[in-house]
Design a protein around this motif. Sequence first.
Motif, PDB file in Angstrom:
ATOM      1  N   ALA A  38       0.863  -1.174   0.000  1.00 27.68           N
ATOM      2  CA  ALA A  38       0.000   0.000   0.000  1.00 27.68           C
ATOM      3  C   ALA A  38       0.901   1.226   0.000  1.00 27.68           C
ATOM      4  O   ALA A  38       2.094   1.126   0.300  1.00 27.68           O
ATOM      5  N   ASP A  39       0.330   2.379  -0.317  1.00 24.51           N
ATOM      6  CA  ASP A  39       1.123   3.608  -0.376  1.00 24.51           C
ATOM      7  C   ASP A  39       0.976   4.358   0.951  1.00 24.51           C
ATOM      8  O   ASP A  39       0.117   5.219   1.109  1.00 24.51           O
ATOM      9  N   PHE A  40       1.833   4.032   1.896  1.00 19.48           N
ATOM     10  CA  PHE A  40       1.714   4.583   3.247  1.00 19.48           C
ATOM     11  C   PHE A  40       2.109   6.056   3.337  1.00 19.48           C
ATOM     12  O   PHE A  40       1.651   6.757   4.241  1.00 19.48           O
ATOM     13  N   ASN A  41       2.969   6.535   2.409  1.00 24.13           N
ATOM     14  CA  ASN A  41       3.378   7.943   2.438  1.00 24.13           C
ATOM     15  C   ASN A  41       2.815   8.746   1.269  1.00 24.13           C
ATOM     16  O   ASN A  41       3.196   9.902   1.064  1.00 24.13           O
ATOM     17  N   VAL A  52      -3.212  -0.493  15.148  1.00 21.81           N
ATOM     18  CA  VAL A  52      -3.389   0.227  13.886  1.00 21.81           C
ATOM     19  C   VAL A  52      -2.374   1.364  13.828  1.00 21.81           C
ATOM     20  O   VAL A  52      -2.300   2.203  14.743  1.00 21.81           O
ATOM     21  N   LEU A  53      -1.567   1.375  12.759  1.00 23.07           N
ATOM     22  CA  LEU A  53      -0.573   2.415  12.513  1.00 23.07           C
ATOM     23  C   LEU A  53      -1.064   3.281  11.363  1.00 23.07           C
ATOM     24  O   LEU A  53      -1.521   2.756  10.345  1.00 23.07           O
ATOM     25  N   TYR A  54      -0.945   4.597  11.502  1.00 21.48           N
ATOM     26  CA  TYR A  54      -1.480   5.503  10.491  1.00 21.48           C
ATOM     27  C   TYR A  54      -0.381   6.078   9.599  1.00 21.48           C
ATOM     28  O   TYR A  54       0.736   6.337  10.045  1.00 21.48           O
ATOM     29  N   GLY A  55      -0.731   6.247   8.328  1.00 21.83           N
ATOM     30  CA  GLY A  55       0.208   6.764   7.344  1.00 21.83           C
ATOM     31  C   GLY A  55       0.323   8.275   7.390  1.00 21.83           C
ATOM     32  O   GLY A  55      -0.554   8.978   7.909  1.00 21.83           O
ATOM     33  N   SER A  56       1.413   8.772   6.793  1.00 23.62           N
ATOM     34  CA  SER A  56       1.678  10.220   6.755  1.00 23.62           C
ATOM     35  C   SER A  56       2.713  10.492   5.674  1.00 23.62           C
ATOM     36  O   SER A  56       3.185   9.565   5.010  1.00 23.62           O
ATOM     37  N   THR A  57       3.087  11.749   5.508  1.00 21.16           N
ATOM     38  CA  THR A  57       4.103  12.102   4.513  1.00 21.16           C
ATOM     39  C   THR A  57       5.435  11.431   4.803  1.00 21.16           C
ATOM     40  O   THR A  57       6.245  11.218   3.899  1.00 21.16           O
ATOM     41  N   ALA A  75       7.128  -8.596  15.069  1.00 22.65           N
ATOM     42  CA  ALA A  75       7.488  -7.278  14.554  1.00 22.65           C
ATOM     43  C   ALA A  75       6.968  -7.132  13.126  1.00 22.65           C
ATOM     44  O   ALA A  75       6.495  -8.104  12.526  1.00 22.65           O
ATOM     45  N   VAL A  76       7.054  -5.928  12.590  1.00 22.57           N
ATOM     46  CA  VAL A  76       6.673  -5.641  11.204  1.00 22.57           C
ATOM     47  C   VAL A  76       7.753  -4.779  10.576  1.00 22.57           C
ATOM     48  O   VAL A  76       8.125  -3.733  11.130  1.00 22.57           O
ATOM     49  N   ASN A  77       8.283  -5.215   9.431  1.00 20.07           N
ATOM     50  CA  ASN A  77       9.211  -4.411   8.643  1.00 20.07           C
ATOM     51  C   ASN A  77       8.448  -3.699   7.537  1.00 20.07           C
ATOM     52  O   ASN A  77       7.526  -4.273   6.939  1.00 20.07           O
ATOM     53  N   VAL A  78       8.841  -2.454   7.249  1.00 20.55           N
ATOM     54  CA  VAL A  78       8.218  -1.688   6.165  1.00 20.55           C
ATOM     55  C   VAL A  78       9.309  -1.171   5.238  1.00 20.55           C
ATOM     56  O   VAL A  78      10.254  -0.494   5.676  1.00 20.55           O
ATOM     57  N   LEU A  79       9.187  -1.520   3.944  1.00 19.18           N
ATOM     58  CA  LEU A  79      10.102  -1.051   2.913  1.00 19.18           C
ATOM     59  C   LEU A  79       9.340  -0.098   1.991  1.00 19.18           C
ATOM     60  O   LEU A  79       8.195  -0.387   1.619  1.00 19.18           O
ATOM     61  N   TYR A  80       9.970   1.008   1.622  1.00 16.13           N
ATOM     62  CA  TYR A  80       9.283   2.021   0.827  1.00 16.13           C
ATOM     63  C   TYR A  80       9.678   1.966  -0.643  1.00 16.13           C
ATOM     64  O   TYR A  80      10.833   1.703  -0.986  1.00 16.13           O
ATOM     65  N   GLY A  81       8.695   2.210  -1.488  1.00 13.46           N
ATOM     66  CA  GLY A  81       8.911   2.184  -2.926  1.00 13.46           C
ATOM     67  C   GLY A  81       9.528   3.474  -3.453  1.00 13.46           C
ATOM     68  O   GLY A  81       9.452   4.521  -2.812  1.00 13.46           O
ATOM     69  N   SER A  82      10.137   3.377  -4.643  1.00 12.03           N
ATOM     70  CA  SER A  82      10.772   4.532  -5.266  1.00 12.03           C
ATOM     71  C   SER A  82      10.918   4.247  -6.755  1.00 12.03           C
ATOM     72  O   SER A  82      10.506   3.194  -7.254  1.00 12.03           O
ATOM     73  N   THR A  83      11.517   5.161  -7.476  1.00  4.11           N
ATOM     74  CA  THR A  83      11.716   4.970  -8.913  1.00  4.11           C
ATOM     75  C   THR A  83      12.621   3.783  -9.203  1.00  4.11           C
ATOM     76  O   THR A  83      12.581   3.224 -10.303  1.00  4.11           O
ATOM     77  N   THR A  84      13.419   3.404  -8.222  1.00  8.58           N
ATOM     78  CA  THR A  84      14.325   2.253  -8.405  1.00  8.58           C
ATOM     79  C   THR A  84      13.792   0.997  -7.714  1.00  8.58           C
ATOM     80  O   THR A  84      14.504   0.005  -7.595  1.00  8.58           O
ATOM     81  N   GLY A  85      12.557   1.043  -7.275  1.00  7.24           N
ATOM     82  CA  GLY A  85      11.957  -0.110  -6.607  1.00  7.24           C
ATOM     83  C   GLY A  85      12.024   0.014  -5.098  1.00  7.24           C
ATOM     84  O   GLY A  85      12.295   1.092  -4.548  1.00  7.24           O
ATOM     85  N   LEU A  86      11.756  -1.082  -4.405  1.00  6.33           N
ATOM     86  CA  LEU A  86      11.824  -1.073  -2.953  1.00  6.33           C
ATOM     87  C   LEU A  86      13.259  -0.871  -2.477  1.00  6.33           C
ATOM     88  O   LEU A  86      14.214  -1.298  -3.138  1.00  6.33           O
ATOM     89  N   SER A  87      13.384  -0.223  -1.334  1.00  4.90           N
ATOM     90  CA  SER A  87      14.719   0.063  -0.813  1.00  4.90           C
ATOM     91  C   SER A  87      14.739  -0.097   0.696  1.00  4.90           C
ATOM     92  O   SER A  87      13.745   0.188   1.383  1.00  4.90           O
ATOM     93  N   GLY A  88      15.861  -0.549   1.208  1.00  2.00           N
ATOM     94  CA  GLY A  88      16.048  -0.620   2.651  1.00  2.00           C
ATOM     95  C   GLY A  88      16.293   0.751   3.251  1.00  2.00           C
ATOM     96  O   GLY A  88      16.120   0.946   4.458  1.00  2.00           O
ATOM     97  N   SER A  89      16.667   1.710   2.404  1.00  2.00           N
ATOM     98  CA  SER A  89      16.897   3.066   2.882  1.00  2.00           C
ATOM     99  C   SER A  89      15.580   3.672   3.353  1.00  2.00           C
ATOM    100  O   SER A  89      14.590   3.686   2.626  1.00  2.00           O
ATOM    101  N   GLY A  90      15.573   4.164   4.580  1.00  6.75           N
ATOM    102  CA  GLY A  90      14.357   4.755   5.131  1.00  6.75           C
ATOM    103  C   GLY A  90      13.340   3.728   5.595  1.00  6.75           C
ATOM    104  O   GLY A  90      12.203   4.082   5.915  1.00  6.75           O
ATOM    105  N   SER A  91      13.744   2.454   5.618  1.00  3.80           N
ATOM    106  CA  SER A  91      12.820   1.407   6.064  1.00  3.80           C
ATOM    107  C   SER A  91      12.544   1.544   7.559  1.00  3.80           C
ATOM    108  O   SER A  91      13.253   2.244   8.290  1.00  3.80           O
ATOM    109  N   GLN A  92      11.489   0.855   8.002  1.00  2.96           N
ATOM    110  CA  GLN A  92      11.075   0.954   9.395  1.00  2.96           C
ATOM    111  C   GLN A  92      10.872  -0.435  10.003  1.00  2.96           C
ATOM    112  O   GLN A  92      10.597  -1.401   9.291  1.00  2.96           O
TER     113      GLN A  92
END
Length: 310
Positions: A50-53, A150-155, A77-94
């Motif tokens: 999903a698009d959390f940001n 429940v965790l809420y999304g943001s910028t 636990a829950v890991n979250v990886l964020y999408g980008s123009t180069t695909g998913l990245s560990g950078s900025g993951s949670q």
Amino acid sequence: MGVRRVLLVVMLVAALGCWPVVAWAAGSQPERRTARGAIPAAAAVASVEADFNNDGFADLAVGVPREGVGAAELAGAVNVLYGSTTGLSGSGSQLFFQGGGGVTDVAEPFDSFGAALAAGDFDNDGFADLAVGVPGEDLQAIPNAGAVNVLYGSTTGLSGTGGQFFSQDTTGVLGAAEPEDTFGAAVGAGDFDNDGFADLVIGVPAEDPGGAALAGAVNVLYGSAAKLTAAGNQQFVQGSGGVLGTAEIGDQFGFVLAAGDFNNDGFADLAIGAPFEDVGSVKQRPCNRAADQRCWWRAARDSNPQPPDP
């Protein structure tokens, strides 16, 4: 909230693997709970995209329900990886777990935080939010009653701050927190009343409606501008409220969930799995690990299951 649509209930014999709903694990086989206190071990992790940001790139949340947190084994636990123009990245993951990053409650042994995940915009602010099942949550002296964070999304992505925590001990939520209910063993999201706010469905497969042990139930919480709320919430069991079938011992109604607009009328509908329903004279036999090697994976959550020697 407006008039609720009657939820479409489909009795499923096998687990559904449809996004965004996962019960215990995507693609895993159903595991009959043969005794109280035996929460099945996931055969694979739960995940949801999903698009959390709200940046236009899909992000990935992955449940790790057997993760140890400090000295709390299998807290989850829950890991979250964020999408980008180069695909998913560990950078900025949670990495989220109870008691960390603002997430409500405390990481405890065998909670299985992350055993089920579902994403939806519960407050309709344009950011996807994440519901996390915690089926092994102990509520005070009530073991394995279960809960949902429940965790809420943001910028900046998902955040535990401002999140919510639901159980059948939450004021207004239908049902009562009881030992081994495993509230949150399955979660799903859909806009069942078509008001623009995603709603949350929660499987309680070990609920005992009318004294029928492990017959199962499903709770529904509705979304709003003030986030998810217990106001107007619903609980469904077989044989009540127009739901077909009869609540019977061991059915585990609510073991798996899937939402979709099956009749294209603008209202999301709900399919509910009851994998151990007896159909006519066809009975679901209990697992005999000694006689059937296919049963090895039906293990208690506090074990370290290994397949038998060939």
